[in-house]
Design a protein around this motif. Structure first.
Motif, PDB file in Angstrom:
ATOM      1  N   ALA A 154       0.833  -1.206   0.000  1.00 58.04           N
ATOM      2  CA  ALA A 154       0.000   0.000   0.000  1.00 58.04           C
ATOM      3  C   ALA A 154       0.869   1.257   0.000  1.00 58.04           C
ATOM      4  CB  ALA A 154      -0.951  -0.014   1.192  1.00 58.04           C
ATOM      5  N   LEU A 155       1.979   1.241   0.736  1.00 56.62           N
ATOM      6  CA  LEU A 155       2.896   2.388   0.733  1.00 56.62           C
ATOM      7  C   LEU A 155       3.525   2.579  -0.645  1.00 56.62           C
ATOM      8  CD1 LEU A 155       4.629   1.971   4.207  1.00 56.62           C
ATOM      9  CD2 LEU A 155       3.186   3.893   3.480  1.00 56.62           C
ATOM     10  N   LEU A 156       3.881   1.481  -1.291  1.00 55.31           N
ATOM     11  CA  LEU A 156       4.434   1.568  -2.643  1.00 55.31           C
ATOM     12  C   LEU A 156       3.402   2.151  -3.600  1.00 55.31           C
ATOM     13  CD1 LEU A 156       6.642   0.956  -4.746  1.00 55.31           C
ATOM     14  CD2 LEU A 156       5.653  -1.328  -4.955  1.00 55.31           C
ATOM     15  N   GLU A 157       2.193   1.635  -3.536  1.00 54.10           N
ATOM     16  CA  GLU A 157       1.118   2.128  -4.409  1.00 54.10           C
ATOM     17  C   GLU A 157       0.878   3.622  -4.177  1.00 54.10           C
ATOM     18  OE1 GLU A 157      -1.758   2.780  -7.051  1.00 54.10           O
ATOM     19  OE2 GLU A 157      -0.556   0.958  -6.962  1.00 54.10           O
ATOM     20  N   ARG A 158       0.847   4.023  -2.915  1.00 56.20           N
ATOM     21  CA  ARG A 158       0.616   5.441  -2.599  1.00 56.20           C
ATOM     22  C   ARG A 158       1.754   6.307  -3.132  1.00 56.20           C
ATOM     23  NH1 ARG A 158      -0.219   8.084   3.376  1.00 56.20           N
ATOM     24  NH2 ARG A 158       1.985   7.609   3.565  1.00 56.20           N
ATOM     25  N   SER A 159       2.976   5.846  -3.003  1.00 56.20           N
ATOM     26  CA  SER A 159       4.119   6.612  -3.504  1.00 56.20           C
ATOM     27  C   SER A 159       4.055   6.759  -5.019  1.00 56.20           C
ATOM     28  CB  SER A 159       5.418   5.928  -3.085  1.00 56.20           C
ATOM     29  OG  SER A 159       6.523   6.661  -3.517  1.00 56.20           O
ATOM     30  N   LEU A 160       3.711   5.675  -5.711  1.00 57.02           N
ATOM     31  CA  LEU A 160       3.567   5.739  -7.170  1.00 57.02           C
ATOM     32  C   LEU A 160       2.440   6.692  -7.564  1.00 57.02           C
ATOM     33  CD1 LEU A 160       4.039   1.959  -8.034  1.00 57.02           C
ATOM     34  CD2 LEU A 160       5.592   3.837  -8.648  1.00 57.02           C
ATOM     35  N   GLN A 161       1.336   6.625  -6.841  1.00 54.62           N
ATOM     36  CA  GLN A 161       0.195   7.494  -7.138  1.00 54.62           C
ATOM     37  C   GLN A 161       0.563   8.961  -6.914  1.00 54.62           C
ATOM     38  OE1 GLN A 161      -2.725   6.685  -8.537  1.00 54.62           O
ATOM     39  NE2 GLN A 161      -3.189   8.859  -8.564  1.00 54.62           N
ATOM     40  N   GLN A 162       1.271   9.238  -5.831  1.00 56.81           N
ATOM     41  CA  GLN A 162       1.676  10.620  -5.550  1.00 56.81           C
ATOM     42  C   GLN A 162       2.644  11.134  -6.610  1.00 56.81           C
ATOM     43  OE1 GLN A 162       3.152  10.080  -1.556  1.00 56.81           O
ATOM     44  NE2 GLN A 162       1.169  10.573  -0.636  1.00 56.81           N
ATOM     45  N   THR A 163       3.541  10.278  -7.076  1.00 60.64           N
ATOM     46  CA  THR A 163       4.467  10.678  -8.135  1.00 60.64           C
ATOM     47  C   THR A 163       3.694  10.977  -9.417  1.00 60.64           C
ATOM     48  OG1 THR A 163       6.207   9.344  -7.116  1.00 60.64           O
ATOM     49  CG2 THR A 163       6.545  10.019  -9.401  1.00 60.64           C
ATOM     50  N   GLN A 164       2.706  10.138  -9.719  1.00 65.43           N
ATOM     51  CA  GLN A 164       1.867  10.372 -10.897  1.00 65.43           C
ATOM     52  C   GLN A 164       1.113  11.698 -10.776  1.00 65.43           C
ATOM     53  OE1 GLN A 164       1.273   8.387 -13.928  1.00 65.43           O
ATOM     54  NE2 GLN A 164       0.626  10.470 -14.349  1.00 65.43           N
ATOM     55  N   GLU A 165       0.604  11.997  -9.588  1.00 66.31           N
ATOM     56  CA  GLU A 165      -0.123  13.252  -9.373  1.00 66.31           C
ATOM     57  C   GLU A 165       0.787  14.459  -9.578  1.00 66.31           C
ATOM     58  OE1 GLU A 165      -1.845  12.746  -5.481  1.00 66.31           O
ATOM     59  OE2 GLU A 165      -3.276  11.246  -6.204  1.00 66.31           O
ATOM     60  N   VAL A 166       2.021  14.363  -9.104  1.00 69.14           N
ATOM     61  CA  VAL A 166       2.981  15.453  -9.315  1.00 69.14           C
ATOM     62  C   VAL A 166       3.246  15.609 -10.813  1.00 69.14           C
ATOM     63  CG1 VAL A 166       5.370  16.198  -8.942  1.00 69.14           C
ATOM     64  CG2 VAL A 166       4.047  15.271  -7.036  1.00 69.14           C
ATOM     65  N   ALA A 167       3.441  14.490 -11.500  1.00 66.62           N
ATOM     66  CA  ALA A 167       3.673  14.543 -12.955  1.00 66.62           C
ATOM     67  C   ALA A 167       2.480  15.181 -13.663  1.00 66.62           C
ATOM     68  CB  ALA A 167       3.923  13.145 -13.502  1.00 66.62           C
ATOM     69  N   ASP A 168       1.276  14.841 -13.244  1.00 68.79           N
ATOM     70  CA  ASP A 168       0.073  15.427 -13.854  1.00 68.79           C
ATOM     71  C   ASP A 168       0.011  16.938 -13.625  1.00 68.79           C
ATOM     72  OD1 ASP A 168      -0.667  12.893 -14.696  1.00 68.79           O
ATOM     73  OD2 ASP A 168      -2.167  12.609 -13.113  1.00 68.79           O
ATOM     74  N   GLN A 169       0.406  17.374 -12.434  1.00 67.68           N
ATOM     75  CA  GLN A 169       0.406  18.808 -12.124  1.00 67.68           C
ATOM     76  C   GLN A 169       1.451  19.561 -12.952  1.00 67.68           C
ATOM     77  OE1 GLN A 169       1.086  18.946  -7.906  1.00 67.68           O
ATOM     78  NE2 GLN A 169      -0.949  18.165  -7.410  1.00 67.68           N
ATOM     79  N   LEU A 170       2.515  18.878 -13.301  1.00 73.25           N
ATOM     80  CA  LEU A 170       3.612  19.491 -14.057  1.00 73.25           C
ATOM     81  C   LEU A 170       3.504  19.232 -15.554  1.00 73.25           C
ATOM     82  CD1 LEU A 170       6.553  18.433 -11.696  1.00 73.25           C
ATOM     83  CD2 LEU A 170       5.521  20.713 -11.871  1.00 73.25           C
ATOM     84  N   GLU A 171       2.351  18.810 -16.000  1.00 70.61           N
ATOM     85  CA  GLU A 171       2.153  18.364 -17.376  1.00 70.61           C
ATOM     86  C   GLU A 171       2.687  19.334 -18.427  1.00 70.61           C
ATOM     87  OE1 GLU A 171      -1.445  16.583 -20.117  1.00 70.61           O
ATOM     88  OE2 GLU A 171      -1.921  17.584 -18.250  1.00 70.61           O
ATOM     89  N   ASP A 172       2.540  20.613 -18.228  1.00 73.43           N
ATOM     90  CA  ASP A 172       2.968  21.597 -19.228  1.00 73.43           C
ATOM     91  C   ASP A 172       4.320  22.232 -18.912  1.00 73.43           C
ATOM     92  OD1 ASP A 172       0.596  21.222 -20.680  1.00 73.43           O
ATOM     93  OD2 ASP A 172      -0.483  22.627 -19.383  1.00 73.43           O
ATOM     94  N   ASP A 173       5.007  21.708 -17.922  1.00 75.23           N
ATOM     95  CA  ASP A 173       6.279  22.272 -17.477  1.00 75.23           C
ATOM     96  C   ASP A 173       7.431  21.534 -18.162  1.00 75.23           C
ATOM     97  OD1 ASP A 173       8.528  23.169 -16.098  1.00 75.23           O
ATOM     98  OD2 ASP A 173       7.587  23.005 -14.123  1.00 75.23           O
ATOM     99  N   ASP A 174       8.238  22.256 -18.938  1.00 71.29           N
ATOM    100  CA  ASP A 174       9.378  21.635 -19.611  1.00 71.29           C
ATOM    101  C   ASP A 174      10.393  21.069 -18.617  1.00 71.29           C
ATOM    102  OD1 ASP A 174       8.280  22.235 -22.064  1.00 71.29           O
ATOM    103  OD2 ASP A 174       9.527  24.015 -22.390  1.00 71.29           O
ATOM    104  N   GLU A 175      10.399  21.592 -17.388  1.00 68.83           N
ATOM    105  CA  GLU A 175      11.326  21.144 -16.341  1.00 68.83           C
ATOM    106  C   GLU A 175      10.760  19.974 -15.533  1.00 68.83           C
ATOM    107  OE1 GLU A 175      14.391  22.368 -15.130  1.00 68.83           O
ATOM    108  OE2 GLU A 175      14.626  23.746 -16.815  1.00 68.83           O
ATOM    109  N   ALA A 176       9.598  19.451 -15.911  1.00 71.58           N
ATOM    110  CA  ALA A 176       8.920  18.408 -15.125  1.00 71.58           C
ATOM    111  C   ALA A 176       9.820  17.194 -14.870  1.00 71.58           C
ATOM    112  CB  ALA A 176       7.635  17.981 -15.816  1.00 71.58           C
ATOM    113  N   PHE A 177      10.557  16.760 -15.863  1.00 73.11           N
ATOM    114  CA  PHE A 177      11.425  15.596 -15.712  1.00 73.11           C
ATOM    115  C   PHE A 177      12.406  15.799 -14.567  1.00 73.11           C
ATOM    116  CE2 PHE A 177      15.449  13.473 -17.200  1.00 73.11           C
ATOM    117  CZ  PHE A 177      15.069  12.174 -16.901  1.00 73.11           C
ATOM    118  N   PHE A 178      13.034  16.957 -14.536  1.00 71.05           N
ATOM    119  CA  PHE A 178      14.019  17.249 -13.501  1.00 71.05           C
ATOM    120  C   PHE A 178      13.363  17.401 -12.129  1.00 71.05           C
ATOM    121  CE2 PHE A 178      15.664  19.041 -17.536  1.00 71.05           C
ATOM    122  CZ  PHE A 178      16.676  18.118 -17.731  1.00 71.05           C
TER     123      PHE A 178
END
Length: 182
Positions: A59-83
């Motif tokens: 469950a902790l792994l799943e939550r961490s992956l989900q939170q990372t995905q949410e951050v990526a979604d928030q940074l969708e239009d940011d060219d610096e998102a990868f970094f």
């Protein structure tokens, strides 16, 4: 007058927060009684949500992956998102060394870990490509290259204190970013 009990989702999040804190401080083999005490719930509540330690770790792994995905979604239009995503992973590694060590001990061919690595790859793929197209990243990494980068960030686990681990994670990230930036 009756008080309303928190719903199952709230209790689950409360238990995961407690487990994250306890495991970070005492390791993933810490007694689950510490998790119960940290969460302020009864033992039965823990076992209703998670039948065993493995279920908590998943469950902790799943939550961490989900939170990372949410951050990526928030940074969708940011060219610096990868970094920025790399920075997030580095910070997470530095604050939760027992959690990271636990998953390092899982066999390489484990299906759950293969799925987790695949999800992480998918989270990073579009931001990495956007950084390359924007001229910010010298070249797109392969999946194995990205896993190598995460392993390099794992060097921060060698620090003995949280501040040492954070400093090592920042230093490793600096070297990685210098090598990746165009």
């Amino acid at each position: 007058m009756s008080t309303k009990r928190p719903d199952a989702a709230t209790r689950r999040a409360q238990l995961l927060d407690a487990a994250d804190a306890v495991f970070a401080a005492h390791g993933v083999t810490a007694p689950l009684e510490l998790v119960v005490a940290q969460a302020g719930v009864g033992r039965a509540t823990l076992y209703r949500q998670f039948p065993d330690r493995s279920a908590i770790m998943l469950a902790l792994l799943e939550r961490s992956l989900q939170q990372t995905q949410e951050v990526a979604d928030q940074l969708e239009d940011d060219d610096e998102a990868f970094f920025k995503l790399l920075q997030r992973v580095a910070e997470r590694i530095a604050v939760s060394p027992p959690f990271v060590d636990y998953w390092r001990t899982v066999e390489r061919g484990d299906e759950i870990m293969a799925l987790a690595r695949n999800r992480l790859w998918q989270v990073f793929q579009a931001p990495m490509q956007r950084a390359v197209e924007a001229g910010l990243c010298s070249a797109a990494l392969s999946r194995s290259d990205l896993l190598l980068v995460f392993g390099m960030l794992g060097a921060s686990l060698r620090g003995e204190t949280p501040s040492q681990r954070q400093a090592l994670a920042r230093r490793a990230l600096h070297f990685i970013l210098e090598g990746l930036r165009a």
